[in-house]
Motif scaffolding. Structure first.
Motif, PDB file in Angstrom:
ATOM      1  N   LEU A 295      19.987 102.406  77.964  1.00 33.95           N
ATOM      2  CA  LEU A 295      20.514 103.228  78.676  1.00 33.95           C
ATOM      3  C   LEU A 295      21.474 102.906  79.956  1.00 33.95           C
ATOM      4  O   LEU A 295      22.478 103.648  80.297  1.00 33.95           O
TER       5      LEU A 295
ATOM      6  N   GLY B 276      13.583  98.366  84.531  1.00 38.88           N
ATOM      7  CA  GLY B 276      12.690  98.752  83.532  1.00 38.88           C
ATOM      8  C   GLY B 276      13.360  99.325  82.420  1.00 38.88           C
ATOM      9  O   GLY B 276      12.705  99.701  81.164  1.00 38.88           O
TER      10      GLY B 276
ATOM     11  N   LYS C 278      15.749  98.706  76.446  1.00 42.29           N
ATOM     12  CA  LYS C 278      14.641  99.260  75.819  1.00 42.29           C
ATOM     13  C   LYS C 278      14.953 100.268  74.642  1.00 42.29           C
ATOM     14  O   LYS C 278      14.641 100.004  73.437  1.00 42.29           O
ATOM     15  N   VAL C 279      16.233 101.197  74.708  1.00 42.29           N
ATOM     16  CA  VAL C 279      16.509 102.300  73.581  1.00 42.29           C
ATOM     17  C   VAL C 279      17.661 101.414  72.945  1.00 42.29           C
ATOM     18  O   VAL C 279      18.031 102.277  72.059  1.00 42.29           O
TER      19      VAL C 279
ATOM     20  N   ASP D  51      16.588 108.073  81.140  1.00 46.75           N
ATOM     21  CA  ASP D  51      16.584 108.756  79.963  1.00 46.75           C
ATOM     22  C   ASP D  51      16.916 110.179  79.982  1.00 46.75           C
ATOM     23  O   ASP D  51      16.594 110.728  81.014  1.00 46.75           O
TER      24      ASP D  51
ATOM     25  N   SER E  89      12.057 106.798  77.048  1.00 53.61           N
ATOM     26  CA  SER E  89      12.836 105.367  76.718  1.00 53.61           C
ATOM     27  C   SER E  89      12.093 104.461  76.574  1.00 53.61           C
ATOM     28  O   SER E  89      12.670 103.281  76.531  1.00 53.61           O
ATOM     29  N   GLY E  90      10.799 104.352  76.836  1.00 53.43           N
ATOM     30  CA  GLY E  90      10.053 103.067  76.958  1.00 53.43           C
ATOM     31  C   GLY E  90       9.743 102.351  78.071  1.00 53.43           C
ATOM     32  O   GLY E  90       9.269 101.193  78.154  1.00 53.43           O
ATOM     33  N   ALA E  91      10.233 103.086  79.079  1.00 54.19           N
ATOM     34  CA  ALA E  91      10.494 102.170  80.595  1.00 54.19           C
ATOM     35  C   ALA E  91       9.174 102.632  81.386  1.00 54.19           C
ATOM     36  O   ALA E  91       8.948 102.402  82.614  1.00 54.19           O
TER      37      ALA E  91
ATOM     38  N   PHE F 221       6.946 100.242  83.608  1.00 54.99           N
ATOM     39  CA  PHE F 221       7.536  99.779  84.709  1.00 54.99           C
ATOM     40  C   PHE F 221       7.570 101.013  85.828  1.00 54.99           C
ATOM     41  O   PHE F 221       7.270 101.052  87.083  1.00 54.99           O
ATOM     42  N   LEU F 222       8.021 102.209  85.385  1.00 60.12           N
ATOM     43  CA  LEU F 222       8.413 103.446  86.315  1.00 60.12           C
ATOM     44  C   LEU F 222       7.062 104.057  86.743  1.00 60.12           C
ATOM     45  O   LEU F 222       7.006 104.472  87.953  1.00 60.12           O
TER      46      LEU F 222
ATOM     47  N   VAL G 207       6.971 109.446  74.777  1.00 54.63           N
ATOM     48  CA  VAL G 207       6.780 108.315  73.794  1.00 54.63           C
ATOM     49  C   VAL G 207       5.895 107.130  74.253  1.00 54.63           C
ATOM     50  O   VAL G 207       6.716 106.175  74.832  1.00 54.63           O
TER      51      VAL G 207
ATOM     52  N   PRO H 211       3.010 104.488  73.590  1.00 54.82           N
ATOM     53  CA  PRO H 211       2.221 103.758  72.714  1.00 54.82           C
ATOM     54  C   PRO H 211       0.770 103.916  73.021  1.00 54.82           C
ATOM     55  O   PRO H 211       0.622 103.695  74.273  1.00 54.82           O
TER      56      PRO H 211
END
Lengths: 559, 139
Positions: free
Chosen positions: A119, A134, A138-139, B17, B67-69, B72-73, B96, B98
């Motif tokens: 991103l 972060g 990642k994507v 994202d 986004s998978g962040a 952290f966020l 998303v 896990p």
């Protein structure tokens, strides 16, 4: 077109069948639903006959493959000549890790690359930017400068693969990097083949990675059209995308309508910039979604092809047949994948992939079963690619062209989707075209309504999602999901620091100054962006210059 | 007996994202259930989210990341809330995410994580059951 007498006769017999046979069954019990609907809420009749496609004129409406209006496909031999390009969208972490994944995919028989950027790269921020924290790697893969691109394609000869890059707001910069990388490999720009997504309008509508306001964004896009029409005849300058519009919740009809409306806007912008239609239109490409409703999806692809051909010929007076051919990439529908019983997703993807092949796609990405949970692990990606290979080599659907043509239902759906999409396009024209319709929030609102209706249909049980609102099981959490190394951010930051210490910073400053000056004029930005990239300016530095001159887009939010 | 004031909710998209189908669907479902909903739009920093939540005087923050962040966020938002001494806002999240990340996120104070496939009615009920009823405040 059948003659009137035989249609009347058919109608008479149909009526008799209804009275004598059908009604007896209906009297004993209802059908499962009062009304049957496609995935996109087109009402589906019990069965279709010639009566439902009375207006269909074979030569006018279907024609032959490789000939106007291209309903049956854009090539005269389609998959008998060459299969579609199997192109899995991939990228994560560092350039080294992604390079490894690309080599794995190529070794497994994949025939083209598709780069996923992280991103920060898509938003024009370097990995060290506070907003990047972060999100780095990642994507998709983190690309801060030409240095990272060199690593990403290490050992991959650019004249042997075609590369698609999902990059929009900073598309010109990534294209410049690819050109520069090619030169380093001794390959001239005219030898490079591939695609940049470069479709900013759908970013405002659905995908969200916009940077600049519409006007300068459209300028960057037309600059690319012009540059490539001279220097890169094999490059797809844009991938006009319905994919993300559909993912955001649009119906199949809205997907076709909004995508082609965006396409019309790009053509108009290029014409306004002084380009000739047949100089750039042959390099426009499209990107669609493939959902579960098999027949509707096949019809959608056929309708989109016919509609675009008519738009290009009738509205824009294109002469070159290539300008009228809607070439498209397909990706199976991420939004249909479930986190529950993820192996079921393999089946969904197979149906969706089959739809895109029956619809005549030029390239295809099949999603992996674990994508509702994380980025796909290597064995999941392999199954996804194998799904394409099984369709290609075992199913037999590739041996004849457009095999569903002539089905009453398929032709009825094709007509219906085309007609309803056409109505939307007229509505958008009345609003002043796609950019104005987007500014007014029209497309966004329509999509949100569809998304909400769908969700409510699932919650009421009117729509069944296997494993989600029916047929559940107790499940253990899935193991073996792909994890992106959280240290990627730090690695990238260190790499930028090293780059800034080793490059010729005077050349960097000079190039960025030239970019600032050029951005304030009407000149084509591509040559100076290439100069910046070659001087190892970072992506963030280049975007910052453009942000300063162009400003940033702020979306208004309605829910 | 007076009716309770509507529950105020901030739906927020931290990070870069752009996927907000879920956030918008949830926002609308909460609104349709009688809550007052504010949606931040895309790309909010944790600082902006916390500031908006305080200014808008919300009782609930719903965070969404695909986004998978999140690792952290989400904790960053909780840290800022704690720093500002805001303890009475119910924070929930979705996206998303896990399963194996959920315990850590709950540990930092996210009360519930709603993963793909969750009916919006579950979210509505969770909020209604976990936000203190405002009737008391009015009496």
């Amino acid at each position: 077109m059948a003659d009137k007498e035989s249609l009347d006769n058919l109608a008479k017999h149909k009526k008799e069948w209804e009275e004598k046979i059908l009604n007896k069954v209906l009297d004993k019990g209802h059908e499962r639903y009062e009304k049957f609907l496609t995935g996109s809420n087109i009402e589906v009749d019990r069965m279709y006959t010639e009566l439902d496609i009375q207006e269909l004129d074979y030569l006018r409406d279907l024609g032959f493959p490789g000939d106007y209006p291209y309903t049956r496909g854009i090539y005269p031999t389609m998959y008998r000549g060459r299969l579609w390009t199997m192109r899995q969208y991939a990228g994560f972490g560092t350039a080294e890790e992604s390079n490894k994944r690309y080599k794995f995919l190529l070794s497994q028989g994949q025939t083209g690359l598709s780069v996923a950027f992280d991103l920060p790269t898509q938003m024009g921020y370097d990995s060290g930017h506070p907003l990047s924290r972060g999100e780095v790697g990642k994507v998709g893969v983190a690309i801060d400068s030409l240095k990272d691109m060199e690593i990403l394609f290490e050992g991959i000869p650019l004249d042997k693969v075609s590369t698609s890059m999902t990059i929009n707001a900073p598309a010109a910069i990534l294209l410049a990097m690819y050109i520069s990388l090619g030169e380093k490999q001794g390959i001239s720009p005219d030898q490079l083949s591939g695609t940049i997504q470069n479709d900013i309008l759908k970013e405002y509508v659905a995908r969200g990675t916009y940077i600049f306001p519409p006007e300068p964004s459209m300028r960057l896009i037309t600059n690319i059209f012009e540059f490539c029409s001279i220097h890169m005849p094999k490059w797809n300058t844009i991938s006009i995308s319905g994919y993300h519009i559909r993912e955001a919740g649009a119906t199949a009809i809205q997907e076709v309508a909004f995508t082609l409306s965006d396409g019309i806007a790009y053509v108009e912008a290029a014409l306004k910039a002084g380009l000739a239609i047949d100089d750039f239109a042959p390099r426009l490409s499209f990107f669609f979604n493939a959902h579960n409703d098999l027949f509707e999806e096949v019809a959608k692809f056929r309708a989109a092809r016919r509609l675009w051909a008519k738009i290009m010929k009738q509205r824009f007076k294109a002469q070159n047949p290539k300008s009228m051919m809607l070439r498209f990439h397909t990706q199976t529908a991420g939004s249909t994948l479930t986190a529950q019983q993820p192996d079921n997703n393999i089946v969904r993807v197979a149906i969706q992939a089959l739809a895109s092949v029956l619809g005549g796609t030029q390239s295809l990405h099949t999603n992996s079963r674990d994508e509702a949970l994380a980025l796909p692990a290597e064995d999941s990606v392999r199954i996804a690619l194998r799904t394409q290979q099984i369709i290609a080599y075992e199913s037999g659907v590739t041996e004849t062209i457009d095999p569903l043509a002539g089905s009453y239902y398929i032709e009825y759906l094709t007509n219906t989707i085309e007609q309803k999409a056409q109505e939307y396009i007229e509505k958008i024209d009345k609003l002043g075209g796609a950019p104005k319709a987007i500014e007014k929030g029209f497309m966004q609102q329509e999509i949100q309504n569809s998304a909400y209706e769908y969700q409510m249909a699932v919650e009421s049980g009117r729509r069944i999602v296997v494993g989600v609102n029916k047929f559940h099981v107790e499940e253990e959490p899935v193991k073996g999901l792909l994890r992106v190394n959280p240290a990627v951010g730090k690695l990238q930051e260190a790499r930028i620091k090293e780059l800034k210490a080793s490059r010729d910073n005077l050349a960097v400053e000079a190039a960025l100054k030239e970019l600032t000056d050029c951005a304030k004029t009407e000149k084509n930005l591509m040559p100076v962006i290439i100069k910046c990239v070659k001087a190892y300016c970072t992506l963030g530095e280049i975007c910052n210059v453009l942000r300063d001159v162009f400003g940033e887009y702020k979306a208004s939010m309605n829910i | 007996m007076t009716d309770a004031k509507p529950i105020r909710v901030l739906i927020a998209k931290p990070g870069l994202d752009g996927h907000d189908r879920g956030a918008k669907v949830v926002a609308r479902a909460l609104r349709d259930s009688g809550m007052e909903v504010i949606y931040t739009g895309l790309r909010q920093t944790p600082e902006q989210i916390v500031e908006t939540a305080i200014q808008e005087d919300v009782q609930v923050i719903g965070l969404s990341i695909l986004s998978g962040a999140h690792n952290f966020l989400f904790p960053k938002v909780m840290e800022l809330l704690n720093k500002k001494n805001v303890q009475d806002i119910l924070v929930i999240a979705g996206g998303v995410i896990p399963d194996e990340d959920i315990p850590l996120l709950k540990e930092v104070g996210i009360r519930e994580i709603f993963t793909p496939g969750t009916p919006t009615s579950d979210i509505v009920n969770f909020i209604k059951n976990n936000v203190k009823n405002n009737v008391d405040d009015e009496n």
